[in-house]
Scaffold this motif. Structure first.
Motif, short mmCIF file in Angstrom:
data_model
loop_
_atom_site.label_atom_id
_atom_site.label_comp_id
_atom_site.label_asym_id
_atom_site.label_seq_id
_atom_site.Cartn_x
_atom_site.Cartn_y
_atom_site.Cartn_z
N SER A 121 2.51 -6.56 2.84
CA SER A 121 2.31 -5.20 2.28
C SER A 121 3.62 -4.45 2.22
O SER A 121 4.38 -4.45 3.20
CB SER A 121 1.42 -4.36 3.19
N ILE A 122 3.85 -3.77 1.10
CA ILE A 122 5.03 -2.91 1.00
C ILE A 122 4.63 -1.55 0.44
O ILE A 122 3.64 -1.43 -0.27
CB ILE A 122 6.13 -3.52 0.10
N SER A 123 5.43 -0.55 0.78
CA SER A 123 5.21 0.80 0.28
C SER A 123 6.51 1.31 -0.31
O SER A 123 7.56 1.24 0.35
CB SER A 123 4.76 1.68 1.46
N LEU A 124 6.47 1.78 -1.55
CA LEU A 124 7.70 2.16 -2.27
C LEU A 124 7.65 3.64 -2.65
O LEU A 124 6.67 4.07 -3.28
CB LEU A 124 7.85 1.33 -3.55
N ALA A 135 9.22 0.34 2.54
CA ALA A 135 8.88 0.04 3.94
C ALA A 135 7.81 -1.03 4.04
O ALA A 135 7.04 -1.26 3.10
CB ALA A 135 8.39 1.32 4.61
N THR A 136 7.77 -1.66 5.22
CA THR A 136 6.67 -2.58 5.53
C THR A 136 5.47 -1.77 6.04
O THR A 136 5.61 -0.59 6.36
CB THR A 136 7.05 -3.57 6.64
N ARG A 137 4.32 -2.43 6.16
CA ARG A 137 3.15 -1.75 6.71
C ARG A 137 3.32 -1.46 8.19
O ARG A 137 2.87 -0.44 8.69
CB ARG A 137 1.91 -2.63 6.50
N GLY A 138 3.97 -2.38 8.91
CA GLY A 138 4.11 -2.22 10.37
C GLY A 138 2.75 -2.12 11.03
O GLY A 138 1.86 -2.92 10.75
N ASP A 139 2.57 -1.09 11.89
CA ASP A 139 1.26 -0.94 12.53
C ASP A 139 0.33 -0.03 11.72
O ASP A 139 -0.69 0.44 12.22
CB ASP A 139 1.41 -0.43 13.97
N GLY A 140 0.71 0.22 10.47
CA GLY A 140 -0.13 1.05 9.59
C GLY A 140 0.33 2.49 9.54
O GLY A 140 0.23 3.15 8.52
N THR A 141 0.87 2.97 10.66
CA THR A 141 1.34 4.35 10.74
C THR A 141 2.86 4.39 10.71
O THR A 141 3.47 5.27 10.10
CB THR A 141 0.87 4.99 12.08
N LEU A 164 9.00 10.35 -12.24
CA LEU A 164 7.88 10.70 -11.37
C LEU A 164 8.26 10.64 -9.89
O LEU A 164 9.05 9.78 -9.48
CB LEU A 164 6.73 9.70 -11.60
N SER A 165 7.68 11.53 -9.08
CA SER A 165 7.81 11.43 -7.62
C SER A 165 6.48 10.92 -7.09
O SER A 165 5.48 11.66 -7.03
CB SER A 165 8.14 12.81 -7.02
N ILE A 166 6.46 9.64 -6.73
CA ILE A 166 5.20 8.98 -6.35
C ILE A 166 5.46 7.98 -5.22
O ILE A 166 6.62 7.63 -4.94
CB ILE A 166 4.57 8.20 -7.54
N GLU A 167 4.37 7.52 -4.59
CA GLU A 167 4.48 6.42 -3.63
C GLU A 167 3.48 5.35 -4.03
O GLU A 167 2.30 5.63 -4.24
CB GLU A 167 4.19 6.90 -2.21
N VAL A 168 3.97 4.12 -4.20
CA VAL A 168 3.10 3.02 -4.63
C VAL A 168 3.10 1.91 -3.58
O VAL A 168 4.07 1.76 -2.83
CB VAL A 168 3.54 2.44 -6.00
N ARG A 169 2.00 1.16 -3.56
CA ARG A 169 1.86 0.10 -2.56
C ARG A 169 1.37 -1.19 -3.18
O ARG A 169 0.66 -1.17 -4.19
CB ARG A 169 0.91 0.55 -1.46
N GLY A 170 1.72 -2.27 -2.55
CA GLY A 170 1.28 -3.57 -3.06
C GLY A 170 1.79 -4.68 -2.18
O GLY A 170 2.03 -4.49 -0.98
N GLU A 171 1.97 -5.82 -2.79
CA GLU A 171 2.29 -7.02 -2.03
C GLU A 171 3.61 -7.61 -2.53
O GLU A 171 3.83 -7.72 -3.72
CB GLU A 171 1.14 -8.01 -2.28
N CYS A 172 4.47 -7.98 -1.60
CA CYS A 172 5.67 -8.74 -1.94
C CYS A 172 5.40 -10.18 -1.52
O CYS A 172 4.90 -10.42 -0.42
CB CYS A 172 6.87 -8.17 -1.18
N PHE A 173 5.69 -11.12 -2.40
CA PHE A 173 5.32 -12.52 -2.12
C PHE A 173 6.40 -13.46 -2.63
O PHE A 173 7.27 -13.09 -3.42
CB PHE A 173 3.97 -12.85 -2.77
N MET A 174 6.29 -14.70 -2.15
CA MET A 174 7.21 -15.73 -2.63
C MET A 174 6.40 -16.68 -3.55
O MET A 174 5.42 -17.28 -3.09
CB MET A 174 7.80 -16.52 -1.46
#
Ligand code: NAD
Length: 328
Positions: A121-124, A135-141, A164-174
């Motif tokens: 999980s990543i948050s941008l 950032a990574t998800r870490g412990d969620g908080t 835009l000023s936004i925060e998006v989330r998804g998955e980083c994968f290989m």
């Protein structure tokens, strides 16, 4: 030993074991057991805790999201927490999920099915269209600041098509092809191989040397807006289209489903297509489409009530085990 104390002892042993597995998986990026074994032990702990709620402790993996934070990275506090997902393993459990949802919302519910990408999980965060923090998800908080690593991932736009000023989330994968190439090279160099693409992606993204990340050919699929900024979107299916429109890589295989039959057909279809996909998936995520209905359902301590993750059966769940010596 009384029956009650033996059950308490079982719960404690499961907690300790699962927390140890999770440390290896989330912090060291080196799992010591296959996922289905973790999932089986987790399900045992859930069953014990459901029958004996007095045995639930704050350090139980059922009460926490993800893992610990790796030393060496700055910490990032997530304004909106990143949750986990509750798992289901068969059609009956999907029917039960649908019934719970409809009991709360009535019969007018549409779902979105998405592939469950086996990555990290990543948050941008973007400010006025510019990528400012990842950032990574870490412990969620609290997650790890991996902004510089994420800048090396080509599918992440440094500038959006709109300011835009936004925060998006998804998955980083290989992708599978990069994973096979990487492990072949590592084997030839006498280095340890990665257990699966998920762990290879995690080890690559959370590397303190960003030039290593840059060489690993990581990719992304974004699927959630945590902060919409000025965007007006009222459902998940439209949000995915909007993410794609403003410059993010989104997974094309999403589908609106009106009932359990359509959900199950999607699951069976991708169960069959799975091995031909260029990236690893470990299941299907089923989400209530409408955001106001999602809000009505809310969250448990760990996961949304408006979504569930169907996990593929274990015999096919681990495609890359041949090279790995598990400890069990
Ligand atoms: P999870 O992986 O079961 O599900 C939640 C995650 O799914 C989200 O955080 C998100 O990153 C991901 N996801 C992928 N595609 C998505 C989509 N389209 N929409 C929404 N989310 C999507 O939960 P988790 O808490 O990350 O991890 C638990 C799982 O990790 C376990 O079930 C187990 O299989 C594995 N695990 C294994 C070990 C081990 O030792 N082998 C240890 C700990 C955890």
């Amino acid at each position: 030993m009384t029956e009650q104390s033996s059950i308490a002892e079982q719960a404690r042993a499961l907690r300790d074991q699962l927390n140890q597995y999770a440390y290896q998986y989330y912090v060291m990026d080196q799992p010591t057991v296959p996922d289905h074994l973790y999932d089986e032990q987790y399900a045992k702990l859930v069953a014990i805790e459901a029958a004996h709620p007095e045995l639930i402790t704050p350090d139980s993996p059922t009460q926490r999201v993800g893992g610990l934070i790796q030393e060496g990275f700055q910490k990032v506090v997530h304004d909106v927490p990143l949750y986990s997902l509750n798992d289901v393993f068969n059609q009956e459990e999907i029917i039960a999920f649908d019934q719970r949802v409809k009991k709360a919302l009535g019969d007018q519910v549409t779902y979105v099915c998405e592939l469950k990408i086996d990555g990290l999980s990543i948050s941008l965060k973007y400010q006025e269209g510019r990528f400012v923090q990842g950032a990574t998800r870490g412990d969620g908080t609290i997650g790890e600041d991996i902004t510089e690593n994420l800048k090396t991932v080509r599918s992440i736009p440094m500038t959006l098509k709109e300011p835009l000023s936004i925060e998006v989330r998804g998955e980083c994968f290989m992708p599978k092809s990069s994973f096979v190439k990487l492990n072949t090279e590592r084997e030839a160099a006498g280095l340890d191989v990665f257990a699966n693409p998920r762990n290879a992606a995690a080890g690559s993204l959370r590397n303190l040397d960003t030039s290593v990340t840059a060489k690993r050919n990581l990719d992304t699929f974004l699927y959630t807006l945590a902060d919409f900024g000025p965007l007006e979107v009222s459902d998940q299916y439209t949000a995915l289209a909007e993410l794609q429109k403003i410059g993010f890589h989104t997974n094309p295989e999403r589908r609106l489903c009106q009932n359990v039959e359509e959900i199950w057909a999607y699951i069976e279809e991708f169960h069959d297509k799975r091995s031909n996909l260029p990236y690893e998936i470990d299941g299907v995520v089923i989400k209530v489409n409408d955001f106001s209905q999602q809000e009505d359902l809310g969250f448990t301590i760990k996961a949304p009530r408006w979504a569930t993750a169907y996990k593929f059966p274990p015999e096919e769940a681990q495609t890359y085990l041949e090279d790995i010596e598990w400890t069990v």
